[in-house]
Write an enzyme that holds these catalytic residues in place. Structure first.
Site, PDB file in Angstrom:
ATOM      1  N   ASP A 129       7.093  80.103  57.888  1.00 51.85           N
ATOM      2  CA  ASP A 129       7.538  81.166  56.996  1.00 51.85           C
ATOM      3  C   ASP A 129       6.483  82.258  56.865  1.00 51.85           C
ATOM      4  OD1 ASP A 129       9.928  79.902  56.566  1.00 51.85           O
ATOM      5  OD2 ASP A 129       9.296  78.936  54.692  1.00 51.85           O
ATOM      6  N   CYS A 130       5.213  81.848  56.823  1.00 51.38           N
ATOM      7  CA  CYS A 130       4.127  82.837  56.719  1.00 51.38           C
ATOM      8  C   CYS A 130       3.885  83.558  58.041  1.00 51.38           C
ATOM      9  CB  CYS A 130       2.839  82.156  56.273  1.00 51.38           C
ATOM     10  SG  CYS A 130       2.882  81.478  54.607  1.00 51.38           S
ATOM     11  N   TYR A 131       4.066  82.820  59.130  1.00 52.28           N
ATOM     12  CA  TYR A 131       3.801  83.364  60.461  1.00 52.28           C
ATOM     13  C   TYR A 131       5.039  83.122  61.333  1.00 52.28           C
ATOM     14  CZ  TYR A 131      -1.015  83.136  58.753  1.00 52.28           C
ATOM     15  OH  TYR A 131      -2.158  83.279  58.015  1.00 52.28           O
TER      16      TYR A 131
END
Length: 257
Positions: A129-131
């Protein structure tokens, strides 16, 4: 006679210091004697320039848009270790390219970067989700990277073994081709220029000491891997900013063995 470091540093700042190499110093001592040589000479330089494994560099590539957490990284098809952070990697000098029949490796990538050549960066990821990004391929110059820090775990051997071959066939080793029946001897060393041979007690050379590394400013981190100073086989771990280095002082080499 005694000469203080303050006096020597003052002469260096004023441009009046007498600087000679360790190769030149024995002749000066023969001519002037130890006391005379100490009075005449302020700085004696040492150094090495030869084949060395256990070298490499940390890179921070900067973030893409959208960002990627690089799980596997290749530079010109040479894989770097990416188990550090999202866009950090360590490239070892002896890592070989994945490309078949290509005589190329990590040391060649380092030389290409310092020479100002473009290097292909390729990376893959599972995505998070972050990357969210899962892959990236792009071309980079050394100047494009946030950091490019050479960190060599083991350089500047105090001394090294010699090698000979007592078998009946030629052996191809990392110390060169060894002829059968002790037809030759191969050895590695910088002779009178060797830094640690000139400071066997590590009175001057140690952690934090500035050095000249691959054409740029570097620093001794501390003892290197496989350090055995008590047995005469001391080593150094060294580091330096690749962006200040020069190709004249860094060359890739290939050895069979």
């Amino acid at each position: 006679m005694e000469k203080s470091l303050d006096l020597i540093n003052t002469r260096i700042r004023d441009g009046n210091a007498r600087v000679v190499t360790a190769d030149e110093m024995p002749a000066i001592v023969d001519e002037l004697g130890e006391e005379g040589a100490l009075e005449e000479v302020d700085v004696v330089t040492t150094g090495t320039f030869g084949a060395m494994c256990s070298s490499g560099a940390f890179f921070n590539f900067g973030h893409a848009d959208p960002p990627i957490r690089m799980e596997r990284v290749w530079l010109n098809d040479v894989e770097a270790y990416a188990g550090l952070a999202a866009v950090d990697a360590y490239l070892g000098a002896t890592q070989e390219a994945d490309s078949p029949n290509r005589v190329y490796g990590g040391a060649h990538v380092l030389e290409d970067l310092i020479a100002g050549n473009t290097v292909e960066l390729r990376a893959t990821s599972h995505g998070t989700d972050c990357y969210p990004r899962r892959s990236i391929t792009t071309d980079l110059l050394l100047e494009d990277m946030n950091q490019a820090v050479m960190l060599n775990p083991r350089n500047s051997y105090q001394c090294y073994d010699a090698a000979a071959n007592s078998t009946d066939r030629t052996l191809y080793t990392y110390m060169g081709s060894l002829l059968p029946r002790c037809g030759n001897i191969s050895y590695s060393g910088a002779g009178t220029l060797s830094p640690l041979a000139n400071d066997p007690g590590f009175r001057v050379i140690g952690g934090g000491v500035p050095i000249f590394l691959a054409g740029g400013e570097g620093m001794v981190v501390g003892e290197g891997t496989q350090n055995s100073a008590g047995g005469g086989f001391g080593t150094l771990m060294v580091t330096g900013d690749m962006k200040g280095m020069r190709q004249d002082f860094l060359r890739a080499a290939v050895m069979n063995g």
